[in-house]
Design a protein around this motif. Structure first.
Motif: not given
Length: 475
Positions: A288-300
């Motif tokens: 898991y990559f814990s962070n506070d920014e969830h607005r980007f879709r960086d799958d891959g």
């Protein structure tokens, strides 16, 4: 004498044999360098292809041409002297000059005018000040291998993902890009599972957006549903920068998630790598990559360390999960050798004891003399594991005679077993036996059992055990 001369021209037979051997060795080296792969930290790094640096030649040409061209006009800002400020014609001339000044300024600063646009965490997050400089170097190093991909189905947009180069073929002028299986996953979203459906559109059209603002069509080489990644082949007219991977990743270490937006600009997200107990519908090999920014879709896109090495690729940015490089390493080795990724399916999911709270770990150790192992979380309905009597809460202490302490260790073992079986039998969906040592949670006893498992290249689905309620309490 003529015979002697002829013998001298033939040379020493032993020397000729050595010469032929050296020639064969050189040809073999040339053939091996024709296809280059991404380097993993545990392997000896291969020489990277030399990338085109067009600006080096431009500098030479511009210096030769500079004498024949006058310098650019000075860019000075116009103003109105105080003693002329009352004149309307001067004010009109000033407005005209100001408009010309702004237009000229925007043309000259086209490469740096966007420095006032929204900035990344490496510019505006002061908590990263202690790692800012090495992090910038790491990001810029890794960015050379990160591209953007788009998929379409029936001329309609399907998904967008990031990806990274992992292979370059110098003879064919082709490269292989690694990305998330989400790129061609059906758009339907399962709200109960908090994830996308398992349906994939292999026939979807995929376009890779290259870093020079050109595009190239990509063809699907391989789709791995269990580990949720895809490999695409792209025809390119010049070498690409291959990624460098690091198999060693520790919980709590700083990392950066990279991706590309619709303008090909880099997206940079800071976070920390961690192990967690997976929820019901997550694979137990996730990190898991814990962070506070969830607005980007960086799958891959890659998760990189402070040296710019890839420690994993994002497979579900919504749930913050990624596939660690240690498992990806084995998967890519299998694909290169076998053209598939065979894996032993156990029909169970697990949680590592070491992920529990220290109070729970100490209690298990104190009462049952168990210091490590993996806890059975789910047993697939009507599976061989269920028939063998394995139940939720049981603890697997050994697997094929080896102590096991994490789900990552188990996953590597399953890949090794699957690869060895397929390499010998050359068939998938074959059944083989493995030995497991179990601590039975209900009976508080240890048993060694032989479990029959299936070697498959597909995703492993765990079927929940259910039964219908047909009789009421009151009649």
């Amino acid at each position: 004498m003529p015979k002697d001369r002829r013998r001298r021209r033939r040379g020493n037979p032993g020397t000729e044999t050595e010469t032929k051997a050296r020639r064969k060795k050189k040809k073999k080296i040339k053939r091996s360098l024709a296809v280059m792969f991404a380097a993993f930290e545990s392997e000896k790094a291969q020489p990277q292809p030399k990338l085109d640096r067009a600006y080096d030649d431009d500098v030479v040409e511009s210096s030769a041409e500079e004498s024949s061209y006058p310098p650019s006009p000075l860019l000075h800002k116009p103003y109105i002297p105080d003693e002329l400020a009352h004149r309307p014609d001067i004010r009109a001339a000033y407005k005209h000059a100001e408009a010309e000044y702004r237009a000229d300024k925007s043309c000259r600063f086209v490469f740096t005018s966007d420095r006032y646009s929204p900035r990344s965490c490496l510019s505006n997050d002061r908590s990263l000040l202690h790692i800012r400089e090495p992090a910038k170097d790491a990001v810029l190093f890794a960015a050379n291998s990160v591209v953007a991909l788009e998929s379409r189905l029936d001329d309609e947009p399907l998904n967008r993902c990031s990806g990274l180069w992992i292979q370059w073929d110098d003879k064919k002028n082709t490269a292989v890009v690694l990305t998330s299986a989400h790129l061609i996953r059906a758009k339907e979203y399962d709200e109960w599972k908090n994830e996308w459906t398992d349906e994939y559109h292999r026939e979807a059209e995929v376009i890779v957006r290259l870093l020079d603002d050109t595009t190239a069509e990509a063809s699907l080489l391989y789709l791995q549903e269990h580990y949720e990644f895809a490999l695409y082949e792209v025809v390119v007219d010049k070498p690409v920068q291959l990624s460098t991977f690091n198999d060693n990743v520790n919980s709590g270490q700083d990392g950066f998630r990279l991706g590309r937006d619709e303008n090909l600009d880099l997206r940079i997200t800071h976070g920390r790598v961690e192990y967690r107990i997976p929820i019901r519908h997550e694979r137990c090999h996730y990190m898991y990559f814990s962070n506070d920014e969830h607005r980007f879709r960086d799958d891959g896109g890659p998760i990189i360390d402070l040296e710019g090495k890839v420690v994993g690729i994002v497979n579900n940015q919504i749930n913050e999960t990624f596939l660690p490089s240690s498992i990806l390493h084995k998967c890519l080795n299998s694909w290169r050798k076998l053209k598939c990724v065979p894996r032993a399916h156990l029909g169970m999911t697990f949680t590592s004891i070491k992920l529990l709270d220290p109070i729970c770990i100490e209690r298990i150790r104190r009462k049952h003399n168990i210091s490590s192992g993996i806890i059975v979380e789910q047993v697939s309905k009507e599976s061989n594991a269920e028939k063998l009597g394995i139940r939720k809460g049981d603890i697997i202490e050994r697997f094929n005679g080896e102590y096991i302490s994490s789900t990552t260790e188990l996953e590597k073992m399953l890949l090794d077993i699957g690869g060895d079986q397929f390499d010998q039998a050359k068939v998938l969906n074959a059944e083989i036996g493995v030995q497991i040592q179990i601590f039975r949670a209900t009976k508080l006893c240890r048993r060694v059992r032989n479990l029959t498992v299936i070697v498959s290249d597909c995703g492993e689905n765990i079927i929940e055990g259910t039964y219908p309620i047909t009789d009421g309490l009151w009649k």
